[in-house]
Design a protein around this motif. Structure first.
Motif, PDB file in Angstrom:
ATOM      1  N   ASN A  59       0.822  -1.205   0.000  1.00 20.56           N
ATOM      2  CA  ASN A  59       0.000   0.000   0.000  1.00 20.56           C
ATOM      3  C   ASN A  59       0.863   1.265   0.000  1.00 20.56           C
ATOM      4  O   ASN A  59       0.625   2.199   0.772  1.00 20.56           O
ATOM      5  N   LEU A  60       1.884   1.275  -0.870  1.00 17.72           N
ATOM      6  CA  LEU A  60       2.782   2.420  -0.985  1.00 17.72           C
ATOM      7  C   LEU A  60       2.392   3.298  -2.177  1.00 17.72           C
ATOM      8  O   LEU A  60       2.006   2.786  -3.226  1.00 17.72           O
ATOM      9  N   PRO A  61       2.507   4.604  -2.025  1.00 19.15           N
ATOM     10  CA  PRO A  61       2.275   5.477  -3.177  1.00 19.15           C
ATOM     11  C   PRO A  61       3.434   5.356  -4.171  1.00 19.15           C
ATOM     12  O   PRO A  61       4.556   5.012  -3.797  1.00 19.15           O
ATOM     13  N   ARG A  62       3.133   5.660  -5.433  1.00 14.05           N
ATOM     14  CA  ARG A  62       4.131   5.537  -6.497  1.00 14.05           C
ATOM     15  C   ARG A  62       4.119   6.788  -7.353  1.00 14.05           C
ATOM     16  O   ARG A  62       3.073   7.303  -7.704  1.00 14.05           O
ATOM     17  N   LEU A  63       5.318   7.238  -7.690  1.00 15.82           N
ATOM     18  CA  LEU A  63       5.500   8.355  -8.604  1.00 15.82           C
ATOM     19  C   LEU A  63       6.210   7.813  -9.838  1.00 15.82           C
ATOM     20  O   LEU A  63       7.288   7.219  -9.715  1.00 15.82           O
ATOM     21  N   ILE A  64       5.605   7.983 -11.006  1.00 17.69           N
ATOM     22  CA  ILE A  64       6.176   7.436 -12.244  1.00 17.69           C
ATOM     23  C   ILE A  64       6.783   8.569 -13.066  1.00 17.69           C
ATOM     24  O   ILE A  64       6.111   9.559 -13.361  1.00 17.69           O
ATOM     25  N   PHE A  65       8.059   8.414 -13.418  1.00 17.61           N
ATOM     26  CA  PHE A  65       8.756   9.323 -14.327  1.00 17.61           C
ATOM     27  C   PHE A  65       9.015   8.597 -15.632  1.00 17.61           C
ATOM     28  O   PHE A  65       9.221   7.385 -15.644  1.00 17.61           O
ATOM     29  N   PHE A  66       9.014   9.346 -16.719  1.00 17.92           N
ATOM     30  CA  PHE A  66       9.310   8.779 -18.032  1.00 17.92           C
ATOM     31  C   PHE A  66      10.596   9.391 -18.563  1.00 17.92           C
ATOM     32  O   PHE A  66      10.687  10.612 -18.694  1.00 17.92           O
ATOM     33  N   ASN A  67      11.569   8.535 -18.859  1.00 14.69           N
ATOM     34  CA  ASN A  67      12.792   9.033 -19.479  1.00 14.69           C
ATOM     35  C   ASN A  67      12.702   8.850 -20.991  1.00 14.69           C
ATOM     36  O   ASN A  67      11.788   8.195 -21.495  1.00 14.69           O
ATOM     37  N   LYS A  68      13.601   9.452 -21.718  1.00 18.19           N
ATOM     38  CA  LYS A  68      13.672   9.395 -23.182  1.00 18.19           C
ATOM     39  C   LYS A  68      12.401   9.934 -23.841  1.00 18.19           C
ATOM     40  O   LYS A  68      11.990   9.492 -24.902  1.00 18.19           O
ATOM     41  N   LEU A  69      11.779  10.907 -23.191  1.00 12.72           N
ATOM     42  CA  LEU A  69      10.550  11.498 -23.713  1.00 12.72           C
ATOM     43  C   LEU A  69      10.779  12.152 -25.070  1.00 12.72           C
ATOM     44  O   LEU A  69       9.894  12.143 -25.924  1.00 12.72           O
ATOM     45  N   ASP A  70      11.982  12.682 -25.287  1.00 14.11           N
ATOM     46  CA  ASP A  70      12.299  13.324 -26.560  1.00 14.11           C
ATOM     47  C   ASP A  70      12.374  12.323 -27.717  1.00 14.11           C
ATOM     48  O   ASP A  70      12.263  12.714 -28.885  1.00 14.11           O
ATOM     49  N   LEU A  71      12.517  11.026 -27.426  1.00  8.24           N
ATOM     50  CA  LEU A  71      12.598  10.002 -28.465  1.00  8.24           C
ATOM     51  C   LEU A  71      11.276   9.277 -28.689  1.00  8.24           C
ATOM     52  O   LEU A  71      11.155   8.472 -29.601  1.00  8.24           O
ATOM     53  N   ALA A  72      10.304   9.563 -27.847  1.00  7.76           N
ATOM     54  CA  ALA A  72       9.015   8.874 -27.918  1.00  7.76           C
ATOM     55  C   ALA A  72       8.106   9.502 -28.966  1.00  7.76           C
ATOM     56  O   ALA A  72       8.332  10.619 -29.437  1.00  7.76           O
ATOM     57  N   ASP A  73       7.058   8.787 -29.293  1.00  8.52           N
ATOM     58  CA  ASP A  73       6.036   9.283 -30.203  1.00  8.52           C
ATOM     59  C   ASP A  73       5.411  10.547 -29.606  1.00  8.52           C
ATOM     60  O   ASP A  73       5.020  10.554 -28.433  1.00  8.52           O
ATOM     61  N   PRO A  74       5.312  11.638 -30.372  1.00  3.89           N
ATOM     62  CA  PRO A  74       4.808  12.903 -29.817  1.00  3.89           C
ATOM     63  C   PRO A  74       3.389  12.804 -29.239  1.00  3.89           C
ATOM     64  O   PRO A  74       3.100  13.419 -28.213  1.00  3.89           O
ATOM     65  N   ILE A  75       2.527  12.042 -29.868  1.00  2.00           N
ATOM     66  CA  ILE A  75       1.150  11.913 -29.365  1.00  2.00           C
ATOM     67  C   ILE A  75       1.147  11.159 -28.038  1.00  2.00           C
ATOM     68  O   ILE A  75       0.487  11.560 -27.076  1.00  2.00           O
ATOM     69  N   THR A  76       1.922  10.084 -27.976  1.00  2.00           N
ATOM     70  CA  THR A  76       2.024   9.324 -26.728  1.00  2.00           C
ATOM     71  C   THR A  76       2.609  10.196 -25.632  1.00  2.00           C
ATOM     72  O   THR A  76       2.136  10.187 -24.492  1.00  2.00           O
ATOM     73  N   SER A  77       3.625  10.979 -25.973  1.00  2.00           N
ATOM     74  CA  SER A  77       4.250  11.868 -24.993  1.00  2.00           C
ATOM     75  C   SER A  77       3.245  12.873 -24.459  1.00  2.00           C
ATOM     76  O   SER A  77       3.209  13.152 -23.253  1.00  2.00           O
ATOM     77  N   GLN A  78       2.417  13.409 -25.328  1.00  2.00           N
ATOM     78  CA  GLN A  78       1.427  14.391 -24.896  1.00  2.00           C
ATOM     79  C   GLN A  78       0.423  13.740 -23.943  1.00  2.00           C
ATOM     80  O   GLN A  78       0.059  14.335 -22.925  1.00  2.00           O
ATOM     81  N   VAL A  79      -0.002  12.515 -24.253  1.00  6.00           N
ATOM     82  CA  VAL A  79      -0.941  11.812 -23.387  1.00  6.00           C
ATOM     83  C   VAL A  79      -0.295  11.528 -22.030  1.00  6.00           C
ATOM     84  O   VAL A  79      -0.913  11.716 -20.984  1.00  6.00           O
ATOM     85  N   LEU A  80       0.968  11.083 -22.040  1.00  5.97           N
ATOM     86  CA  LEU A  80       1.666  10.789 -20.783  1.00  5.97           C
ATOM     87  C   LEU A  80       1.805  12.028 -19.919  1.00  5.97           C
ATOM     88  O   LEU A  80       1.631  11.982 -18.706  1.00  5.97           O
ATOM     89  N   CYS A  81       2.113  13.137 -20.542  1.00  3.37           N
ATOM     90  CA  CYS A  81       2.324  14.389 -19.792  1.00  3.37           C
ATOM     91  C   CYS A  81       1.031  14.980 -19.267  1.00  3.37           C
ATOM     92  O   CYS A  81       1.045  15.741 -18.307  1.00  3.37           O
ATOM     93  N   SER A  82      -0.092  14.658 -19.877  1.00  2.44           N
ATOM     94  CA  SER A  82      -1.350  15.240 -19.439  1.00  2.44           C
ATOM     95  C   SER A  82      -2.153  14.307 -18.537  1.00  2.44           C
ATOM     96  O   SER A  82      -3.159  14.706 -17.971  1.00  2.44           O
ATOM     97  N   SER A  83      -1.697  13.068 -18.371  1.00  2.00           N
ATOM     98  CA  SER A  83      -2.417  12.113 -17.511  1.00  2.00           C
ATOM     99  C   SER A  83      -2.210  12.469 -16.058  1.00  2.00           C
ATOM    100  O   SER A  83      -1.113  12.872 -15.666  1.00  2.00           O
ATOM    101  N   PRO A  84      -3.262  12.299 -15.240  1.00  2.00           N
ATOM    102  CA  PRO A  84      -3.126  12.607 -13.808  1.00  2.00           C
ATOM    103  C   PRO A  84      -2.250  11.589 -13.092  1.00  2.00           C
ATOM    104  O   PRO A  84      -2.030  10.526 -13.464  1.00  2.00           O
TER     105      PRO A  84
END
Length: 92
Positions: free
Chosen positions: A67-92
């Motif tokens: 029951n631990l909280p989790r913080l997710i970071f995404f690396n290599k965002l500059d190499l990812a698909d731009p649409i996927t990156s936008q969705v990842l950055c806007s997700s709560p």
């Protein structure tokens, strides 16, 4: 000579079982369990190019157990698909 599929399978009895979970992964999992006992939260780093397949399902199970909280970071965002990156950055 019998060339049927059943004959082929009968000849497979000497094939060794392959363990897909290598020793280094088991060792890491054991260490993770030990460290999680002392943790207040977990920081997870995922590859933004493969945001869902880079997730570890065993970590999901451990987090539910502890029951631990989790913080997710995404690396290599500059190499990812731009649409996927936008969705990842806007997700709560």
């Amino acid at each position: 000579m019998d060339h049927s599929y059943d004959s082929f399978l009968n000849g497979m009895t000497s094939v060794p079982c392959i363990n897909w979970f290598p020793g280094h992964m088991a060792k890491s999992l054991k260490e993770l369990r030990t460290k999680m006992k002392k943790a207040d939260a977990v920081v997870e780093i995922r590859d933004a190019r493969i945001p869902f397949t880079s997730a570890n399902p065993i970590l999901d199970e451990l987090l539910k157990e502890k029951n631990l909280p989790r913080l997710i970071f995404f690396n290599k965002l500059d190499l990812a698909d731009p649409i996927t990156s936008q969705v990842l950055c806007s997700s709560p």
